[in-house]
Design a protein around this motif. Structure first.
Motif: not given
Length: 781
Positions: A1-26
């Motif tokens: 779902t993309g929602d995050v539930s974890a103890p404080p201090g947990t390092l979350v790695d986000v990896v996703l793939r877009t439907a269309e190409s993008a020039e940059a991201a934040g």
């Protein structure tokens, strides 16, 4: 779902793939912008953020044609960080061990953040650090050995042992998790000997009839399969008392012990014989038993007989060693009596009643000596004592007759000959036993060297295992938690299989289903327990092998149940769907293990170089073990008591060391860890079997074997502790009658009344002199 539930201090790695190409991201989390990386094709975004103590949201920002496009918001929900999961296993909830006896604890700790420190809490008497390192570990498991003395405990102490583990959570603070407790009861040397003697006597009384049945029965019991089916069921009834007694007697004791190894072999070989009859002959009970299956049954029967003979022989030999120690003590007691006679003769005028009392005391002491001699093997010592005992008894009768006839001088002369013979006999016994003890110590020197080598091998193997574990976790640190969670999930599933299988078998018992069906379920449950043991040891290779056996056994079980259901008119008991479901659970365990195995060979070039060095260390240990195996065979032949199970354990350790080397060569660190764990455990068990045999044979330099009275007393006072209810007691006190003193009475009047009644009481003539002296001492108080 993309929602995050974890103890404080947990390092979350986000990896996703877009439907269309993008020039940059934040990447934005908690309204704070984080750097995000876009792949060359502009389709894959990656970034990371850390969970805080409060609720928040995160989203991505994609730039196309210079315009920002925000994703929807995803929830960030901090969850409570639980303390570490901690397990402690001692094989029982209550341990009863001697103050110098080694007992072992197996512990395990797991936490998502990682384990910072692990300690053993010893009641309120102190703590012992089990692990304290900077290196982060998501899961730790180890087996540690202690003696009560090393923990600062004394004979008579009873404490609760608890393993405590702290996590290294830097956000909400370190939290402690605690295991279940194990109660430790510390026994003295005499308490241990008494418990062991009682245990062995009960087991011997139960095993002798089983062996006698084997030796007197007609074999084979018949030509039809039904005869062998019935034979197995009858045999189960004969073995049942032995099994029940073993389970009861060893509840609360350490896993090791030579008599335990022997009796476990008795039960295992008997169970194999019984189960094979139920597997091989139940399909066509009315048909002629196939010759091949009869031959296998005969071989299993012979193994069961040998196991019984070896177990009984071990008990007999141990009893003989104990008897020799007691003979030594009795010989010194007789020597002291001879000295007392010599002092009496030097007094000149002798009291006939006192002489008769001394003769009665000697006669009782000789009677105790002869009772001990009856436990010895026929040999020179037994013949020597028997001949001297006959001479002295004849001489004592002559002394009594001389005193009855009033020939005081003749009685005195004969008494002098008696004390001389007592000294000669005592000296001969002690000299013989000292020679035996010296021979035992000489034969034990090689065994001591082997024990040291096995201890070193075990230590080095466990160190190597930890280094391999560190390499695996360093190679893929982010997956350490996932691996630990996967093992936990697999373990819980295996626990359920064992529990449900045990309940299924109990249901068959209640429904009084056929014996052969219950035995087949028993085999399936035991194979599932073996699978659980391998999983708990994190033995990937062993667990995968155990799943195949467990799966096969549950398939056989469900096939039997379905067949019985089809033939039964009135079905009773649990449904065949139960073993069908358990077989599916085992298949799921196998699938999860295969997933773990698939990650097992992921190593980069640097890690493979380190694995190569670890492989070389493993080969060196394997070569040392092979040399030790040759030494072990020589030691086994020389020891008077066979170290049951030592050779088999060393063979298994050698096999698993070889497998560990192969796994390291192929870059399979996880599989190597498991094999190394099993190898270390097998070496430990082989060493314990050897140490127990050395104790009983007298080659261990410890509390076993033939001991002089001073050595036994020293062991009870120091190294082995001394029972609190026996402090200050000497060997002579066993012949004395405990008489109450003044403090035993509530009032002086009651004491005087008891004193007068005692003085008026009648005693045999030979005790009158002692009675007179005793009451004189009481009156003088």
């Amino acid at each position: 779902t993309g929602d995050v539930s974890a103890p404080p201090g947990t390092l979350v790695d986000v990896v996703l793939r877009t439907a269309e190409s993008a020039e940059a991201a934040g990447l934005v989390a908690y309204d704070e912008a984080f750097d995000a990386h876009m792949s060359e094709d502009g389709r894959t975004l990656s970034g990371r953020f850390t969970v805080q103590k409060y609720v928040g949201i995160w989203r991505t920002v994609l730039y196309r044609n210079g315009e920002p496009q925000r994703s929807r918001d995803f929830d960030i929900s901090p969850s409570e960080d639980l303390p570490p999961d901690v397990m402690l296993d001692a094989g029982t909830d209550t341990l009863e061990v001697g103050v110098d006896e080694v007992f072992e604890l197996e512990w395990q700790a797991r936490d998502d953040f990682g384990i910072r420190r692990v300690e053993l809490a010893i009641g309120d008497q102190g703590r012992n650090v089990l692990w304290d390192e900077v290196v982060r570990r998501a899961e730790l498991l180890d087996r540690v050995g202690f003696t009560p003395a090393s923990l600062g405990l004394q004979v008579g102490d009873t404490v609760d042992l608890v393993v405590e583990a702290w996590d290294n959570d830097p956000v909400s603070g370190s939290k402690v998790g605690r295991s279940q407790y194990v109660q430790l009861v510390v026994l003295g040397a005499k308490g241990r000997r008494d418990r062991r003697a009682e245990r062995q006597a009960e087991l011997e009384a139960l095993m002798v009839p089983v062996l006698a049945g084997f030796l007197t029965e007609t074999w084979p019991p018949g030509r039809d399969a039904e005869n062998l089916l019935d034979y197995g069921e009858d045999l189960a009834d004969q073995y049942l008392p032995v099994q029940e007694a073993a389970e009861r007697l060893w509840d609360g004791m350490t896993r090791e012990g030579l008599d335990r190894n022997h009796v476990e072999k008795v039960i295992a070989t008997g169970r194999d014989l019984i189960r094979y009859t139920q597997l091989a002959f139940s399909e066509s009970p009315n048909a002629r038993a196939p010759q091949a299956e009869v031959e296998v049954t005969t071989a299993l029967r012979e193994e069961a007989v040998v196991a019984l003979e070896n177990a009984l022989l071990a008990i007999i030999r141990f009893r003989q060693v104990e008897a020799l120690t007691e003979v030594w003590a009795q010989a010194e007691l007789l020597e002291q009596s001879a000295e007392n006679l010599s002092e009496m003769l030097e007094q000149g005028q002798l009291d006939p009643q006192e002489m008769l009392s001394a003769l009665d005391l000697l006669e009782r002491q000789l009677g105790q000596l002869m009772a001990l001699v009856a436990k010895l093997e026929s040999g020179g010592l037994e013949e020597f004592i028997n001949s001297r005992e006959g001479e002295m008894k004849g001489l004592m009768e002559e002394i009594r007759q001389a005193l009855a006839d009033g020939r005081a001088e003749d009685a005195k002369r004969l008494m002098d000959r008696l004390q001389q013979q007592l000294k000669e006999m005592s000296s001969g016994i002690v000299q013989d036993l000292e020679q035996r003890k010296q021979q035992q110590e000489q034969s034990g020197e090689d065994a001591k060297d082997l024990v040291k080598e096995l201890r070193d091998l075990e230590s080095e193997q466990r160190k190597l295992q930890k280094d391999v574990q560190a390499l695996r976790e360093k190679q893929d640190d982010s997956s350490a938690e996932e691996v630990a969670k996967a093992w936990t999930k697999i373990e819980l599933l295996a626990v359920r299989v064992v529990a449900d299988g045990t309940e299924y078998r109990a249901g068959l018992e209640r429904a009084k289903r056929p014996f052969y069906e219950r035995e087949r379920v028993g085999a399936a449950v035991e194979s599932s327990e073996a699978l659980l043991d391998a999983i708990r040891a994190r033995d990937l290779r062993g667990a995968l092998g155990a799943t195949a056996e467990a799966s096969h056994q549950w398939i056989v079980t469900q096939s039997t149940a379905y067949g019985l259901q089809e033939r039964a008119g009135n079905w009773k008991g649990p449904s065949p769907e139960v073993p069908h479901g358990l077989e599916k659970d085992v298949a799921e365990i196998e699938r999860l293990l295969q997933l773990l195995a698939s990650r097992n060979s992921r190593m980069d070039a640097s890690s493979r170089t380190q694995a190569k060095a670890l492989e070389e260390r493993q080969k060196d240990l394997h070569n040392r073990l092979k040399a030790a195996q040759g030494e072990a065979e020589d030691v086994r032949k020389d020891l008077a008591v066979n170290p049951e199970g030592m050779s088999e354990m060393l063979d298994e350790a050698s096999d698993r060391m070889g497998q560990a080397g192969e796994d390291l060569q192929q870059g399979k660190a996880m599989a190597a860890e498991g094999s190394q764990s099993v190898a270390g455990e097998r070496i430990r068990r082989a060493r314990k079997a050897l140490e127990e045999a050395m104790k009983q044979a007298g080659g261990g330099g410890g509390s076993g074997g033939i001991q002089s009275p001073s050595e036994r007393q020293q062991g009870e006072d120091q190294g082995e502790g001394q029972d609190s209810d026996r402090q200050g007691e000497n060997m002579q006190s066993e012949l004395e009658i405990e008489l109450p003193g003044r403090d035993a009475y509530a009032t002086p009047e009651a004491y005087r009344k008891a004193l007068i009644e005692g003085m008026q009481g009648e005693v045999p003539d030979e005790f009158r002199a002692w009675k007179k002296r005793y009451y004189e001492e009481l009156v003088a108080q």
